[in-house]
Write a protein that holds these residues in place. Sequence first.
Motif, mmCIF file in Angstrom:
data_model
loop_
_atom_site.group_PDB
_atom_site.id
_atom_site.type_symbol
_atom_site.label_atom_id
_atom_site.label_comp_id
_atom_site.label_asym_id
_atom_site.label_seq_id
_atom_site.Cartn_x
_atom_site.Cartn_y
_atom_site.Cartn_z
ATOM 1 N N ALA A 1 -11.976 9.005 -3.872
ATOM 2 C CA ALA A 1 -12.167 10.250 -4.596
ATOM 3 C C ALA A 1 -10.814 10.779 -5.011
ATOM 4 C CB ALA A 1 -12.895 11.265 -3.709
ATOM 5 N N ALA A 2 -10.813 11.624 -6.047
ATOM 6 C CA ALA A 2 -9.556 12.103 -6.614
ATOM 7 C C ALA A 2 -8.740 12.882 -5.603
ATOM 8 C CB ALA A 2 -9.852 12.973 -7.841
ATOM 9 N N GLU A 3 -9.423 13.560 -4.676
ATOM 10 C CA GLU A 3 -8.697 14.403 -3.733
ATOM 11 C C GLU A 3 -8.182 13.639 -2.522
ATOM 12 O OE1 GLU A 3 -13.084 14.677 -2.601
ATOM 13 O OE2 GLU A 3 -11.892 14.675 -4.444
ATOM 14 N N GLU A 4 -8.473 12.353 -2.410
ATOM 15 C CA GLU A 4 -8.035 11.590 -1.248
ATOM 16 C C GLU A 4 -6.525 11.405 -1.233
ATOM 17 O OE1 GLU A 4 -10.044 7.886 -1.069
ATOM 18 O OE2 GLU A 4 -11.882 8.731 -0.237
ATOM 19 N N PHE A 5 -6.018 11.109 -0.056
ATOM 20 C CA PHE A 5 -4.616 10.749 0.095
ATOM 21 C C PHE A 5 -4.326 9.445 -0.644
ATOM 22 C CE2 PHE A 5 -4.332 14.016 3.118
ATOM 23 C CZ PHE A 5 -3.034 14.133 3.589
ATOM 24 N N ARG A 6 -3.101 9.326 -1.113
ATOM 25 C CA ARG A 6 -2.623 8.068 -1.694
ATOM 26 C C ARG A 6 -1.928 7.281 -0.603
ATOM 27 N NH1 ARG A 6 2.129 6.167 -4.051
ATOM 28 N NH2 ARG A 6 3.177 8.113 -3.497
ATOM 29 N N LEU A 7 -2.152 5.977 -0.563
ATOM 30 C CA LEU A 7 -1.538 5.136 0.456
ATOM 31 C C LEU A 7 -0.365 4.368 -0.141
ATOM 32 C CD1 LEU A 7 -3.280 3.288 3.280
ATOM 33 C CD2 LEU A 7 -1.560 2.060 1.955
ATOM 34 N N GLU A 8 0.756 4.402 0.570
ATOM 35 C CA GLU A 8 1.974 3.722 0.111
ATOM 36 C C GLU A 8 2.439 2.753 1.197
ATOM 37 O OE1 GLU A 8 6.640 4.939 -0.621
ATOM 38 O OE2 GLU A 8 5.073 6.382 -1.200
ATOM 39 N N ASP A 9 2.429 1.468 0.871
ATOM 40 C CA ASP A 9 2.898 0.456 1.826
ATOM 41 C C ASP A 9 4.417 0.495 1.929
ATOM 42 O OD1 ASP A 9 0.610 -1.354 2.810
ATOM 43 O OD2 ASP A 9 0.180 -1.152 0.674
ATOM 44 N N VAL A 10 4.915 0.451 3.145
ATOM 45 C CA VAL A 10 6.356 0.449 3.401
ATOM 46 C C VAL A 10 6.651 -0.634 4.434
ATOM 47 C CG1 VAL A 10 6.608 2.908 2.870
ATOM 48 C CG2 VAL A 10 6.156 2.185 5.239
ATOM 49 N N PRO A 11 7.892 -1.122 4.501
ATOM 50 C CA PRO A 11 8.225 -2.151 5.499
ATOM 51 C C PRO A 11 8.068 -1.656 6.926
ATOM 52 C CG PRO A 11 9.884 -2.083 3.760
ATOM 53 C CD PRO A 11 9.006 -0.892 3.557
ATOM 54 N N ALA A 12 8.440 -0.396 7.189
ATOM 55 C CA ALA A 12 8.335 0.178 8.527
ATOM 56 C C ALA A 12 8.224 1.688 8.409
ATOM 57 C CB ALA A 12 9.541 -0.194 9.380
ATOM 58 N N VAL A 13 7.261 2.274 9.108
ATOM 59 C CA VAL A 13 7.055 3.730 9.049
ATOM 60 C C VAL A 13 8.293 4.474 9.523
ATOM 61 C CG1 VAL A 13 5.776 5.610 10.147
ATOM 62 C CG2 VAL A 13 4.543 3.673 9.157
ATOM 63 N N ALA A 14 8.900 3.997 10.600
ATOM 64 C CA ALA A 14 10.074 4.681 11.152
ATOM 65 C C ALA A 14 11.263 4.643 10.211
ATOM 66 C CB ALA A 14 10.458 4.061 12.491
ATOM 67 N N GLY A 15 11.237 3.731 9.242
ATOM 68 C CA GLY A 15 12.349 3.619 8.305
ATOM 69 C C GLY A 15 12.299 4.614 7.158
ATOM 70 N N VAL A 16 11.222 5.390 7.068
ATOM 71 C CA VAL A 16 11.093 6.377 5.985
ATOM 72 C C VAL A 16 11.458 7.752 6.527
ATOM 73 C CG1 VAL A 16 9.523 7.439 4.317
ATOM 74 C CG2 VAL A 16 9.266 5.011 4.911
ATOM 75 N N PRO A 17 12.532 8.392 6.020
ATOM 76 C CA PRO A 17 12.889 9.739 6.489
ATOM 77 C C PRO A 17 11.732 10.719 6.291
ATOM 78 C CG PRO A 17 14.657 8.800 5.164
ATOM 79 C CD PRO A 17 13.480 7.878 5.016
ATOM 80 N N ILE A 18 11.548 11.593 7.258
ATOM 81 C CA ILE A 18 10.448 12.560 7.192
ATOM 82 C C ILE A 18 10.499 13.370 5.897
ATOM 83 C CG2 ILE A 18 9.467 14.609 8.298
ATOM 84 C CD1 ILE A 18 8.935 12.018 9.789
ATOM 85 N N ALA A 19 11.683 13.722 5.452
ATOM 86 C CA ALA A 19 11.833 14.536 4.237
ATOM 87 C C ALA A 19 11.335 13.817 2.985
ATOM 88 C CB ALA A 19 13.297 14.936 4.048
ATOM 89 N N GLU A 20 11.216 12.491 3.052
ATOM 90 C CA GLU A 20 10.793 11.726 1.878
ATOM 91 C C GLU A 20 9.285 11.469 1.833
ATOM 92 O OE1 GLU A 20 13.074 8.173 1.411
ATOM 93 O OE2 GLU A 20 15.006 9.211 1.553
ATOM 94 N N ILE A 21 8.548 11.926 2.846
ATOM 95 C CA ILE A 21 7.100 11.745 2.833
ATOM 96 C C ILE A 21 6.484 12.784 1.895
ATOM 97 C CG2 ILE A 21 4.982 11.749 4.199
ATOM 98 C CD1 ILE A 21 6.607 10.897 6.606
ATOM 99 N N LYS A 22 5.880 12.315 0.825
ATOM 100 C CA LYS A 22 5.327 13.206 -0.193
ATOM 101 C C LYS A 22 4.006 13.804 0.267
ATOM 102 C CE LYS A 22 7.240 10.240 -3.842
ATOM 103 N NZ LYS A 22 7.613 9.119 -2.960
ATOM 104 N N PRO A 23 3.652 14.981 -0.245
ATOM 105 C CA PRO A 23 2.348 15.571 0.080
ATOM 106 C C PRO A 23 1.214 14.622 -0.314
ATOM 107 C CG PRO A 23 3.763 17.191 -0.976
ATOM 108 C CD PRO A 23 4.462 15.871 -1.100
ATOM 109 N N ARG A 24 0.150 14.638 0.477
ATOM 110 C CA ARG A 24 -1.054 13.842 0.235
ATOM 111 C C ARG A 24 -0.733 12.354 0.045
ATOM 112 N NH1 ARG A 24 -5.111 16.808 0.311
ATOM 113 N NH2 ARG A 24 -6.477 15.108 -0.332
ATOM 114 N N THR A 25 0.236 11.886 0.828
ATOM 115 C CA THR A 25 0.619 10.465 0.802
ATOM 116 C C THR A 25 0.660 9.934 2.227
ATOM 117 O OG1 THR A 25 1.936 10.747 -1.213
ATOM 118 C CG2 THR A 25 2.405 8.809 0.142
#
Length: 322
Positions: free
Chosen positions: A8-32
């Motif tokens: 559905a349009a309101e669902e979260f978008r999923l973004e594959d990354v190599p490692a969750v811990a490698g993504v800075p918290i500040a870079e996590i976009k809303p509804r992602t």
Amino acid sequence: MAICTGAAAEEFRLEDVPAVAGVPIAEIKPRTVIFADQRNDKLADSSTGLIPFDDWARSRPVQRRFLSLFASFVEPTLNQQTKLKLSVYHAEARFRLPRPATALDLSRYANVAFLEQIDPAVKHRPITAGDAVPNKDAGAAHNRPPNRRWCEDETAICVQSRYMFEGKIPAGIQLANKLRDEGKKPIPDFIEFQSEITLAAQPQLAELPSLTGLDSTVAGALEQNIFWVNQVIQFGKLLAVLQQHPTEPEAAIATVYILIAVRNDVLNKQREYTNTPILRNLVPAQLLMGKSSFNSGDSLSAGLPKYARGRVKAIADMMERE
């Protein structure tokens, strides 16, 4: 186990990354939802995409402590000489929620209604400690914690769940059963499992930042332990950890872990299907990893990678709407 169905349009978008811990918290976009699993991990077996349990437990002791069925779990011993070897599928995800962690109540999800919402294809019924297979069957006792029985904690709920395979898988199983020796037990065309759903308590809550790698207060954690399964899978675990955003007072960070431990004897035993053209794609490892022409739908019939992605998206959507 469960999964979100449909998009559905309101669902979260999923973004594959190599490692969750490698993504800075500040870079996590809303509804992602940022998502990573072990398929490209250096420890993964190239033929299955799964990690041998012993390798995972030895090299990642913190994960083993929190994501095993219980902290002291080891591969079961079938007899005095033989261990039941296991392999694991491990996935983790993280997303941001636009409210303080203390404003979110995870106890709302510790019930059958939560499971029904995130996967209508799986049917559930409540069970008691007397129904839990590891509590009463000596052959399954290795899946019982050493210091307690499943389902006796008054704050937990326990369920028995059944998922009927979808798409072409039932027809493939029916054919496989026809080709099996008459004395062999037929392969079921469903997965049935028992699980306990509970909220984590102290001192575990205070220790969870060592798993998430996020240095902030843990407001709560929801845990589902799948302690008995009728085939292929030895155990499963879902752990959702809710923490206060480190720098934003009006936001929270949720980290979700999914771990499925699979029996190697089943993976290896049924490789004989590769010699039968019509069943070549019914090999359990291929089905589990979503690499078979028999895979279909959005639930377990789709394979673990798609199943895990759908489940974390469903959880994120429910928490966002709270």
